[in-house]
Enzyme design. Sequence first.
Site, mmCIF file in Angstrom:
data_model
loop_
_atom_site.group_PDB
_atom_site.id
_atom_site.type_symbol
_atom_site.label_atom_id
_atom_site.label_comp_id
_atom_site.label_asym_id
_atom_site.label_seq_id
_atom_site.Cartn_x
_atom_site.Cartn_y
_atom_site.Cartn_z
ATOM 1 N N ASP A 97 0.888 -1.169 0.000
ATOM 2 C CA ASP A 97 0.000 0.000 0.000
ATOM 3 C C ASP A 97 0.924 1.218 0.000
ATOM 4 O O ASP A 97 1.676 1.421 0.955
ATOM 5 C CB ASP A 97 -0.863 -0.041 1.267
ATOM 6 C CG ASP A 97 -1.748 1.192 1.427
ATOM 7 O OD1 ASP A 97 -1.560 2.172 0.686
ATOM 8 O OD2 ASP A 97 -2.614 1.158 2.316
ATOM 9 N N HIS A 149 -8.420 5.043 2.510
ATOM 10 C CA HIS A 149 -7.715 3.792 2.186
ATOM 11 C C HIS A 149 -8.421 2.992 1.097
ATOM 12 O O HIS A 149 -8.505 1.777 1.179
ATOM 13 C CB HIS A 149 -7.608 2.930 3.438
ATOM 14 C CG HIS A 149 -6.737 3.514 4.497
ATOM 15 N ND1 HIS A 149 -5.372 3.336 4.521
ATOM 16 C CD2 HIS A 149 -7.038 4.300 5.562
ATOM 17 C CE1 HIS A 149 -4.860 3.955 5.566
ATOM 18 N NE2 HIS A 149 -5.849 4.549 6.219
ATOM 19 N N TYR A 167 -3.541 9.567 0.427
ATOM 20 C CA TYR A 167 -3.651 9.145 1.824
ATOM 21 C C TYR A 167 -2.691 7.994 2.116
ATOM 22 O O TYR A 167 -2.623 7.022 1.375
ATOM 23 C CB TYR A 167 -5.088 8.753 2.184
ATOM 24 C CG TYR A 167 -5.279 8.904 3.661
ATOM 25 C CD1 TYR A 167 -5.447 10.164 4.218
ATOM 26 C CD2 TYR A 167 -5.192 7.811 4.503
ATOM 27 C CE1 TYR A 167 -5.538 10.328 5.586
ATOM 28 C CE2 TYR A 167 -5.289 7.965 5.870
ATOM 29 C CZ TYR A 167 -5.466 9.230 6.402
ATOM 30 O OH TYR A 167 -5.546 9.386 7.756
ATOM 31 N N GLN A 198 2.922 4.220 2.790
ATOM 32 C CA GLN A 198 2.504 3.525 4.023
ATOM 33 C C GLN A 198 3.298 2.244 4.319
ATOM 34 O O GLN A 198 3.717 2.017 5.440
ATOM 35 C CB GLN A 198 1.001 3.177 3.920
ATOM 36 C CG GLN A 198 0.449 2.389 5.109
ATOM 37 C CD GLN A 198 -1.062 2.147 4.988
ATOM 38 O OE1 GLN A 198 -1.846 3.078 4.972
ATOM 39 N NE2 GLN A 198 -1.461 0.894 4.898
ATOM 40 N N ASN A 201 17.153 -8.143 0.074
ATOM 41 C CA ASN A 201 15.808 -8.499 -0.401
ATOM 42 C C ASN A 201 14.772 -7.700 0.378
ATOM 43 O O ASN A 201 15.094 -7.033 1.356
ATOM 44 C CB ASN A 201 15.567 -10.013 -0.365
ATOM 45 C CG ASN A 201 15.472 -10.536 1.036
ATOM 46 O OD1 ASN A 201 14.586 -10.146 1.781
ATOM 47 N ND2 ASN A 201 16.391 -11.406 1.424
ATOM 48 N N ASP A 224 -7.894 -6.857 0.105
ATOM 49 C CA ASP A 224 -7.708 -5.615 0.856
ATOM 50 C C ASP A 224 -8.617 -5.643 2.078
ATOM 51 O O ASP A 224 -9.677 -6.260 2.057
ATOM 52 C CB ASP A 224 -8.020 -4.383 -0.010
ATOM 53 C CG ASP A 224 -7.603 -3.085 0.702
ATOM 54 O OD1 ASP A 224 -6.641 -3.120 1.500
ATOM 55 O OD2 ASP A 224 -8.243 -2.045 0.462
ATOM 56 N N LYS A 225 -8.154 -4.979 3.130
ATOM 57 C CA LYS A 225 -8.871 -4.847 4.405
ATOM 58 C C LYS A 225 -9.025 -6.180 5.143
ATOM 59 O O LYS A 225 -10.043 -6.454 5.770
ATOM 60 C CB LYS A 225 -10.258 -4.202 4.194
ATOM 61 C CG LYS A 225 -10.209 -2.843 3.511
ATOM 62 C CD LYS A 225 -9.468 -1.792 4.309
ATOM 63 C CE LYS A 225 -9.369 -0.484 3.551
ATOM 64 N NZ LYS A 225 -8.161 -0.396 2.673
ATOM 65 N N TYR A 272 1.877 -8.936 17.350
ATOM 66 C CA TYR A 272 1.093 -8.874 16.125
ATOM 67 C C TYR A 272 -0.150 -8.042 16.404
ATOM 68 O O TYR A 272 -1.089 -8.495 17.029
ATOM 69 C CB TYR A 272 0.691 -10.290 15.696
ATOM 70 C CG TYR A 272 -0.026 -10.353 14.370
ATOM 71 C CD1 TYR A 272 0.683 -10.154 13.195
ATOM 72 C CD2 TYR A 272 -1.377 -10.609 14.305
ATOM 73 C CE1 TYR A 272 0.042 -10.223 11.975
ATOM 74 C CE2 TYR A 272 -2.035 -10.679 13.089
ATOM 75 C CZ TYR A 272 -1.308 -10.492 11.927
ATOM 76 O OH TYR A 272 -1.954 -10.558 10.716
ATOM 77 N N LYS A 317 -3.171 -5.538 10.697
ATOM 78 C CA LYS A 317 -3.677 -6.387 9.627
ATOM 79 C C LYS A 317 -2.875 -6.085 8.374
ATOM 80 O O LYS A 317 -2.640 -4.927 8.043
ATOM 81 C CB LYS A 317 -5.154 -6.087 9.376
ATOM 82 C CG LYS A 317 -5.998 -6.169 10.627
ATOM 83 C CD LYS A 317 -6.066 -7.574 11.178
ATOM 84 C CE LYS A 317 -6.463 -7.582 12.631
ATOM 85 N NZ LYS A 317 -5.419 -8.077 13.529
ATOM 86 N N GLN A 355 -5.046 -27.764 -11.306
ATOM 87 C CA GLN A 355 -5.129 -28.858 -12.306
ATOM 88 C C GLN A 355 -3.939 -29.830 -12.211
ATOM 89 O O GLN A 355 -2.957 -29.553 -11.530
ATOM 90 C CB GLN A 355 -5.209 -28.300 -13.742
ATOM 91 C CG GLN A 355 -6.314 -27.280 -13.984
ATOM 92 C CD GLN A 355 -7.718 -27.843 -14.020
ATOM 93 O OE1 GLN A 355 -8.669 -27.173 -13.681
ATOM 94 N NE2 GLN A 355 -7.861 -29.094 -14.420
ATOM 95 N N TYR A 386 -6.381 0.058 16.450
ATOM 96 C CA TYR A 386 -6.591 1.344 17.122
ATOM 97 C C TYR A 386 -7.266 1.029 18.446
ATOM 98 O O TYR A 386 -8.182 0.230 18.486
ATOM 99 C CB TYR A 386 -7.628 2.192 16.377
ATOM 100 C CG TYR A 386 -7.193 2.815 15.106
ATOM 101 C CD1 TYR A 386 -7.086 4.198 14.996
ATOM 102 C CD2 TYR A 386 -6.940 2.034 13.986
ATOM 103 C CE1 TYR A 386 -6.732 4.781 13.802
ATOM 104 C CE2 TYR A 386 -6.579 2.615 12.787
ATOM 105 C CZ TYR A 386 -6.482 4.000 12.701
ATOM 106 O OH TYR A 386 -6.133 4.571 11.522
HETATM 107 P P1 13P Z 1 -5.318 -0.475 4.883
HETATM 108 O O1 13P Z 1 -4.674 -1.521 5.805
HETATM 109 O O2 13P Z 1 -5.892 -1.105 3.665
HETATM 110 O O3 13P Z 1 -4.358 0.634 4.595
HETATM 111 O O4 13P Z 1 -6.572 0.111 5.670
HETATM 112 C C1 13P Z 1 -6.378 0.751 6.882
HETATM 113 C C2 13P Z 1 -7.619 1.273 7.514
HETATM 114 O O5 13P Z 1 -7.527 1.863 8.564
HETATM 115 C C3 13P Z 1 -8.932 1.062 6.882
HETATM 116 O O6 13P Z 1 -9.971 1.621 7.634
HETATM 117 MG MG MG Z 2 -4.042 2.112 3.348
HETATM 118 MG MG MG Z 3 -4.979 -2.096 2.104
#
Ligand code: 13P
Ligand code: MG
Ligand code: MG
Length: 365
Positions: free
Chosen positions: A11, A18, A90, A94, A104, A131-132, A227, A230, A240, A346
């Site tokens: 990203d 996002h 935005y 990131q 690497n 995504d997400k 961890y 996400k 196949q 968060y």
């Molecule tokens: P991403 O991990 O896709 O950047 O999304 C972050 C986010 O806060 C979505 O609400």
């Molecule tokens: Mg993002």
């Molecule tokens: Mg993303």
Amino acid sequence: MKTTISVIKADIGSVSGHCFSHPALMEKCDEVLEKALDESIINDYYISRCGDDVDLIMTHTKGELNEEVHKVAYDAFLQASEIAREMKLYGAGQDLLNDTFSGNIKGMGPGIAEMEFEERPSDPVIVYCCDKTEPGAFNLPLFKMFADPFNTAGLVIDPKLHDGFKFEVYDVIENKKVVLSCPEEMYDLLALIGSTGRYIIKRIFNKKGEIAASVTTESLTLKNGKYVGKDDPAVIVRAQSGFPAAGECVEPFAFPHMVTGWMRGSHNGPLMPVSEEYANPVRFDGPPRVIGLAFQIADAQLVGPLDIFDDPAFDETRKMSSKAATYIRRHGPFEPHRLPVEEMEYTSLPGVMKKLEPRFEDIDD
Ligand code: 13P
Ligand code: MG
Ligand code: MG
């Protein structure tokens, strides 16, 4: 000569929060990869995106973790990040943690899934990009593809699949891995991979040891052993002739299972399969999306792709996932929509607790 497929994703900034990687970023990546093609570093490539994540799908003959190939991806993301910054997109840059490349791209932010194999007379490969959500989102569909006879008829009726598959599982908390063999150890495997935030399928092999699937598991937020975030994942799956049929590799996504991520990486929601065109997580930054791109690999070239979920057969799944999204959304800030506190990206809880601490009293009844 063996062929390698490298899917490297990041990203690097987006439009509308996002939601959407700007075409200018994809064009810059295209320019860098085209140059790498001219210089014979890679043999072919396809660039896609799911939401705010750019996915570079590259074929070459240089093996996994190759410095030159990783540097191409890194340069593409770095140069595209500069454009993202100029455009004030935005989250510009990131997923690039460092601005100097050293060997690497592992541990530098982007996610990597790679596999090297001897090409079969015909070699279908499918790449899924999300995504997400997080890498554990693939645990359920990969289990169904490679171990569930109710999904994959071939496990029962195809002698080439009848022996089953081996699953390499990462424990991302303890930083350990284990290989479990199916069908013999199916219940042990399920005991682990049902915990999608901790035990993540990294690779799948057939019983001859040939690679069948490879998932991006590098986590931006698995830092200092914790961890918390996400990491929008991708997976490469071979189909196949000794592997599940392409349709068996697609079928698990007809069920929009609940995955972790969505708004602020802190909510559970259904995974919606969409075409490349509709890979824009707009509703509450979701619902989490998956795209599927099917290729044939021929002499390290990518033939295709077919945009798998651009198909009315998935309309019902999308409807079901919209319904499930509405259902779970109505829980607002309550679990199981909102994640448990230790898994949220968060949280205001420490601040709230600090403020309320003097007002907490012992319960003495
Ligand atoms: P991403 O991990 O896709 O950047 O999304 C972050 C986010 O806060 C979505 O609400
Ligand atoms: Mg993002
Ligand atoms: Mg993303």
